[in-house]
Design an enzyme around this catalytic site. Structure first.
Site, PDB file in Angstrom:
ATOM      1  CG  ASP A 445      34.726 -10.762  55.477  1.00  0.00           C
ATOM      2  OD1 ASP A 445      35.118 -11.954  55.997  1.00  0.00           O
ATOM      3  OD2 ASP A 445      34.657  -9.993  55.658  1.00  0.00           O
ATOM      4  CG  ASP A 515      35.618  -9.009  62.647  1.00  0.00           C
ATOM      5  OD1 ASP A 515      36.647  -9.209  61.894  1.00  0.00           O
ATOM      6  OD2 ASP A 515      34.439  -9.070  61.789  1.00  0.00           O
TER       7      ASP A 515
HETATM    8  C1  DGJ Z   1      34.414  -9.102  58.297  1.00  0.00           C
HETATM    9  C2  DGJ Z   1      35.731  -8.936  59.047  1.00  0.00           C
HETATM   10  O1  DGJ Z   1      36.509  -9.779  59.432  1.00  0.00           O
HETATM   11  C3  DGJ Z   1      36.364  -7.982  58.485  1.00  0.00           C
HETATM   12  O2  DGJ Z   1      37.821  -7.219  58.970  1.00  0.00           O
HETATM   13  C4  DGJ Z   1      36.473  -6.942  57.535  1.00  0.00           C
HETATM   14  O3  DGJ Z   1      36.504  -7.173  56.242  1.00  0.00           O
HETATM   15  C5  DGJ Z   1      34.278  -6.256  57.271  1.00  0.00           C
HETATM   16  N1  DGJ Z   1      34.311  -7.817  57.124  1.00  0.00           N
HETATM   17  C6  DGJ Z   1      34.574  -5.975  55.822  1.00  0.00           C
HETATM   18  O4  DGJ Z   1      32.817  -5.747  56.249  1.00  0.00           O
END
Ligand code: DGJ
Length: 698
Positions: A445, A515
């Site tokens: 990420d 997300d």
């Molecule tokens: C952003 C990501 O897109 C989410 O899926 C998740 O992993 C969060 N970060 C965790 O902080």
């Protein structure tokens, strides 16, 4: 007139370049289906110009400012402190099957520029990039160094299609007409960003919207700062150029230096953006190589269920339920490491929190595996919390500018991954985690772009090229993961879809488009995503209604069928699910496992769009024997529920009209002709808003 010409041939297309009759530059002669190059070039102008130069009017493949004084140039170079401009001469072509290199030299400036072309086997994609060689004895300053330009002949302006968005709303399929002037998309966030995908499709604005028409596509392979700019030129063409955008505003070449730009992938389809999507899908299957054939496991990710509240007992509880449903992989997301009670701490100190895993992380991983699940872990290798031990030990590893306060984004800083010591730290950290624990899946990420971006003490700040160095560090680590841990599946994520480009996609197995997992929003995001990217890359989770962002209710079936359009995952809080919901989920997972080879490796066609009352995605196996159709009722009253009413229908495409196809769950047999002409029927109701139909050719 006879010109020196070269033709590159892909599976179904030809790309012909010629030397201009008007001056020392290369021009596009023809680009389209095989044979398009036979006949006078559609880009041929009158060769008469007034008030401008022939170079300004040319359908040039690449021209520098200087030689092209007024129209947009692809290269702006000069010696620091001197006039900008390149005036070069052609110095020769090198050809090999599938490749072409055209050299141009400016001896006065001391710069040799080589335009490079290579076809990508088994696809309709041509790579283009540019190489620079500093041949003089003085430093050179390149303030624009695009990768390539392509010219599209249009009659009434261009119809541009791009993928726009913002965090939680990525990949919105967006059309705009360009009649005159300039259209530009890009990012200065050190990543492709959420606002625009580094991807553009160009058609003649006069092309019909509802029938196939030629479409030209470009996509820049660069996970850093970038731009794609389309300009409607006075001569009636639209010229698209693209490249990286140096953070410092320019790149310097010392005598003897060489520099290679990122590659611009160029694609053509006679069948509009829909046909172009299949060209890009095939290209991305090519990028995956043999890894395409590893089944993407059904994942459970605990982020939406537990957030930062991660501990062994709670995770095992979820893992057990996920395993019972048929999940194959359990991923612990953010929150597993020391100091990570919330988003204010912990990043950089990549050690499992002993309080959360009292029996040790190794035991926890073994317990997950004992349930028959593979194990995955979330990391954000470039991130650092200001309260972390890493930051206390290495404050010099973050981007910063002396005398300027550093800002926090999501309460965190970002490491300067251009530094080799930082790269080595990241490599060692990932190696340690992947060696100490039995990890089969890594989610990488990245949640903040660099703000105060500098590297004090590293020499003149304007000579650093920090963006390119970060990109190279990022790709070096990803390459290392592939070679040192070839069995580990890698997911790319940047706060959702903030870093999705072909360099990333060539080194990851799946990506997280957004997300936003709310069903109707997700359908729109996936519709845009699938125009540019292949289904095997598209991670998608079933989460809880009403969803975090979009409260419009949809059934559990709708959420499953949406997620099954790519790589199925579950992110819901399964602890709250009823026995009925769990049983339904188990049935969907079983069905998904039966069709995922077709979804991930077959040809995908988008049927309508989420703006329609009924839309879908059709997947055909390579031999045409199995067809999978994911169909959705998006909300407006459609078909059978009307009184009187008939079932809604989705017309399928690409089938053999003379063949018979049997739909497995209803045992109905249709002719290909029927499915192409009338379509596959769906009887929607308030509880039945999505369907997965599987047809087998008899
Ligand atoms: C952003 C990501 O897109 C989410 O899926 C998740 O992993 C969060 N970060 C965790 O902080």
């Amino acid at each position: 007139m006879s010109y020196q010409r070269w033709t590159l041939r892909t599976e179904n297309t030809s790309y012909t370049v010629r030397l201009s009759p008007d001056g020392p530059w290369a021009e596009l002669d023809a680009w389209g289906p095989h044979g398009v190059e036979i006949g006078p070039s559609a880009l041929e102008g009158s060769h008469r110009t007034h008030f401008i130069t022939p170079a300004d009017a040319a359908p040039a493949e690449y021209l520098p400012h200087g030689l092209r004084p007024f129209a947009d140039a692809d290269l702006i170079a000069g010696r620091p402190g001197s006039e900008r401009g390149v005036w070069w001469t052609f110095d020769g072509a090198e050809t090999e099957p599938g490749t072409l290199r055209l050299g141009f030299t400016d001896e006065v400036l001391g710069l040799r520029t080589v335009l490079c072309y290579a076809t990508v086997p088994g696809t309709d994609v041509i790579h283009r990039w540019t190489e620079f060689f500093s041949t003089g004895d003085e430093e050179l300053r390149l303030e624009r160094l695009d990768s390539a330009a392509v010219t599209v002949p249009v009659t009434t302006g261009a119809r541009l299609t791009c993928l726009t968005g913002q965090w939680s709303r990525e990949f919105q399929y967006t059309r705009t007409d360009l009649v005159r002037g300039t259209f530009s998309i890009g990012s200065t966030q050190g990543a492709p960003g959420h606002a625009y995908a580094p991807w553009l499709a160009v058609q003649d604005a006069a092309a019909p919207l509802d029938a196939p028409a030629p479409a030209y596509g470009v996509a820049l392979e660069w996970p850093g700062n970038w731009h794609i700019t389309a300009q409607a030129e006075p001569g009636g063409v639209v010229r698209v150029r693209s490249g990286r955008v140096p953070h410092e505003g320019a790149v310097y070449l010392a005598p003897g230096d060489t520099l290679t730009t990122p590659r611009l992938a160029c694609a053509f389809s006679p069948d509009g953006p829909d046909g172009l999507s299949r060209v890009w899908h095939r290209y991305e299957r090519h990028l995956a190589g043999p890894r395409l054939h590893r089944p993407r496991k059904v994942l459970y990710n605990s982020w939406e269920a537990t957030g930062f509240d991660v501990d062994a007992a709670g995770q095992l509880d979820l893992a057990k339920t996920a395993a019972d449903l048929g999940a194959e992989l359990f991923v612990v997301d953010d929150g597993w490491f020391t100091g990570r009670a919330d988003d204010t701490g912990g990043l950089g100190d990549w050690h499992p929190d002993p309080a959360a895993f009292p029996q040790g992380f190794e035991t926890f991983v073994a317990d997950v595996r004992a349930l028959g699940l593979d194990f995955g872990l979330w990391v954000e290798p470039e991130a650092v919390s200001p309260t972390s031990r890493l930051y206390a030990e290495h404050p010099e590893w973050v981007y910063r500018i002396e005398g300027r306060p550093g800002r926090l984004v999501r309460n965190q800083l970002i490491l300067d991954l251009g530094r080799t010591d930082v790269q080595d730290f990241v490599l060692t950290t990932l190696d340690r985690l992947l060696t100490d624990y039995d990890i089969g899946y890594l989610k990488w990420d990245m949640n903040r772009p660099p703000t105060e971006r500098g590297r004090p003490g590293a020499g003149p700040a304007d000579r650093l090229d920090l963006d390119a160095q970060h990109v190279h560090g990022y790709l070096r680590v990803l390459d290392h993961l592939r070679s040192a841990h070839p069995d580990v599946t890698v997911e790319g994520c940047a706060g959702g879809g903030g870093r999705i480009d072909h360099a990333t996609l060539a080194r990851t197995d799946v990506v997280w488009p957004s997300d936003n997992t709310a069903p109707l929003d997700r359908l729109t995001i996936q519709h845009g995503f699938l125009h540019a990217h292949a289904p095997h890359l598209m991670s998608s989770w079933v989460t809880d209604a009403p969803g975090v962002f979009d409260p419009r209710p949809r059934s559990l079936a709708f959420r499953f069928v949406t997620a099954m359009c790519g790589v199925l995952g579950i992110g819901a809080d399964l602890r709250a699910w009823t026995a009925d919901q769990r049983a339904e989920a188990a049935r969907w997972i079983t069905r998904y496992k039966q069709v995922r080879d077709v979804v991930h490796q077959g040809e995908a066609r988008l049927l309508g769009s989420p703006d329609d009352a009924t839309c879908g995605v059709q997947y055909d196996s390579a031999d045409g024997s199995r067809i999978v159709v994911a169909a959705f009722s998006t909300g407006p009253l459609d078909g059978a529920p009307l009184v009187p009413g008939r079932p809604a229908r989705l017309r399928l495409r690409g089938l053999d009209p003379g063949a018979a196809y049997r739909e497995t769950s209803s045992s109905t047999t249709y002719s290909g002709s029927h499915l192409l002409h009338y379509g596959l029927p769906f009887t929607w109701s308030a509880d039945h808003d999505a369907e997965l139909a599987v047809l087998t050719r008899r």
